[in-house]
Design an enzyme around this catalytic site. Sequence first.
Site, PDB file in Angstrom:
ATOM      1  N   LYS B  80      42.816  42.070  -3.399  1.00 24.51           N
ATOM      2  CA  LYS B  80      43.571  41.737  -4.238  1.00 24.51           C
ATOM      3  C   LYS B  80      44.645  42.336  -3.085  1.00 24.51           C
ATOM      4  O   LYS B  80      44.078  43.560  -2.805  1.00 24.51           O
ATOM      5  CB  LYS B  80      43.554  42.114  -5.473  1.00 24.51           C
ATOM      6  CG  LYS B  80      45.087  42.457  -6.290  1.00 24.51           C
ATOM      7  CD  LYS B  80      45.016  42.584  -7.555  1.00 24.51           C
ATOM      8  CE  LYS B  80      46.095  41.910  -8.801  1.00 24.51           C
ATOM      9  NZ  LYS B  80      46.303  42.428  -9.869  1.00 24.51           N
ATOM     10  N   SER B 155      46.048  40.024 -14.025  1.00 19.15           N
ATOM     11  CA  SER B 155      47.523  39.890 -12.595  1.00 19.15           C
ATOM     12  C   SER B 155      46.413  38.948 -11.883  1.00 19.15           C
ATOM     13  O   SER B 155      46.521  39.167 -10.694  1.00 19.15           O
ATOM     14  CB  SER B 155      48.135  40.867 -12.183  1.00 19.15           C
ATOM     15  OG  SER B 155      47.428  41.905 -12.014  1.00 19.15           O
ATOM     16  N   SER B 179      43.838  43.305 -15.865  1.00 19.80           N
ATOM     17  CA  SER B 179      44.409  42.331 -15.127  1.00 19.80           C
ATOM     18  C   SER B 179      42.913  42.340 -14.062  1.00 19.80           C
ATOM     19  O   SER B 179      42.402  41.278 -13.584  1.00 19.80           O
ATOM     20  CB  SER B 179      45.577  43.288 -14.239  1.00 19.80           C
ATOM     21  OG  SER B 179      46.239  43.206 -14.838  1.00 19.80           O
TER      22      SER B 179
END
Lengths: 93, 486
Positions: B80, B155, B179
Amino acid sequence: MITKSTVTYIANLAKINISEKELPELTQQMSDIISYVETLNELNLDNIEPTAHAVDTSNVFRDDVVVEKNIIKEVIKQAPQSEETFFKVPKVL
Amino acid sequence: MTQLAKLTIHEAHDKLKAKEISAVELTQAVLQNIEKNNPKLNAFISTCPEQALEQAQKIDADISRNKTIKPLTGIPLAPKDIYLTRGLRTTCGSQILHDYIPPYHASVIDRCLRDGAIIVGKTNMDEFAMGSSTETSFFNPTKNAWAIDRIPGGSSGGSAVAVSADLCLASLGTDTGGSIRQPASLCSVVGLKPTYGRVSRYGTIAFASSLDSMGPITKDVQDAAILLNAIAGHDPKDSTSVNKPVPDYTKALGQDIKKLKIGVPQEFFSEAISSDVRAAVEKAIDQLKTLGAQIVPIELPSTKYAVATYYIIAPAEASANLARFDGVRFGLREKAASLDELYKNTKTKGFGTEVKRRILMGTFVLSSGYYDAYYLKAQKVRTIIQNDFRKAFETVDVIAGPVSPTTAFKLGEKISDPLQMYLSDILTLSTNLAGLPGMSVPCGFDTNTLPIGLQLIGRAFDEETLFKVAHAYEQSTGWHKMKPGL
């Protein structure tokens, strides 16, 4: 509860500009959120200790020994404006 | 050739070890898939094909010289874009860092690279990890590979999609309020949020420092165990990382779950849960019973206060953590005549709407006159939430339930109603507030073929039991073998 002037005051503390156009919707949204989080007032919190840290660790110290880390050149490379090893900004006052 | 991109970490490792495939072939397959499908999915913010192939060549040279191959050697990973990667742009999904090139690696990235993993790119995310749909990213939303008009969750949406669409073999996400788990459940992949302090946070951009957890997003449970083995452990650079030995998590796989007690909280099955999600999760829990576990009804009465508690604490911590993005030392800098103007112009331009909203919320609840009424109160409720879990774990070993009240909603459906978006996090937030480990494992689909995940929550530092249960469940079903049709 949360008024436009609260939002303007907080925005100044947070160093963010909120335009006149954005202010009404943002004020409403923040007001709704604050009303919602006030459900915590239903609880009796006398004699409850606050938890700042979920896991049981306390002060983690190391010996006061200097560890050389020569990355000043790489760090200053990221600066929008710099002079030698100084970050350059507009005047403070 | 792109078939190689469909491999799991452990399958690829076996083939690399047997010299059936090369790291270059594997990396090329993944890069080809990215070229073919990323334009319509937008799972990546940055890709680094040349560096990836260069790394792969080095790994192949090592393998031909019979150097030891670790489980992650030659494996294409897509972390990420919240993990700092030296020399490779790291944006945290924000305009304020859109050109930022970090001067050092996150500890977690360091560990993966030292084991020979290959980074193919950085995945898309909600800006500063604030969101549940990857719609707040400055770099546009990521689409769910199972239905491209729907959100992938957030997220860590880019990570979950990259794994589900074989644009990498595995990813690393972060989980502050769900997330990792929520996008994993909406994309039919495995997502693990380890215990707070199990994995180092050094070099990962901080959102809420007492809640942030770093963890794997993978195609199956075995891969998650392999990745956790590589990244878990004490790090002197992160004083919140815990000095506890790291077991071999792969040893928890292939175990039977006959003596385990699985707690099912009634609060996780309210009317807010859609009927498809309820049906799939109840069926999964039944399956656990068939596998020999004992199902025990439990109560977690503080669940209803989780959203309110989280949305005071997380924005408060975020307002402190994001103060550093001020245009002075790195990132975006807007024109200004004074320092005060520099801060204001930079932050106003650089931060998106949701981030600004949370910074303002955080600033408000910490401000003079309000600290006791909100932040201190929320910290006390946090104690109550932790105590609820402690009590539950006196009678059960693992807690099971849904991850998300619904399957993936449509893009644009909730983005203009922040409170609605926040309420969808209700099932995952309390895990972060209590610092516990939680996993999402695929457990079916709804009538629109949208994925549903089973959530498992464990005692602190007991990821082994999570792996035991998740693996037993996974191996007795076929969900992890299903792929979106792209």
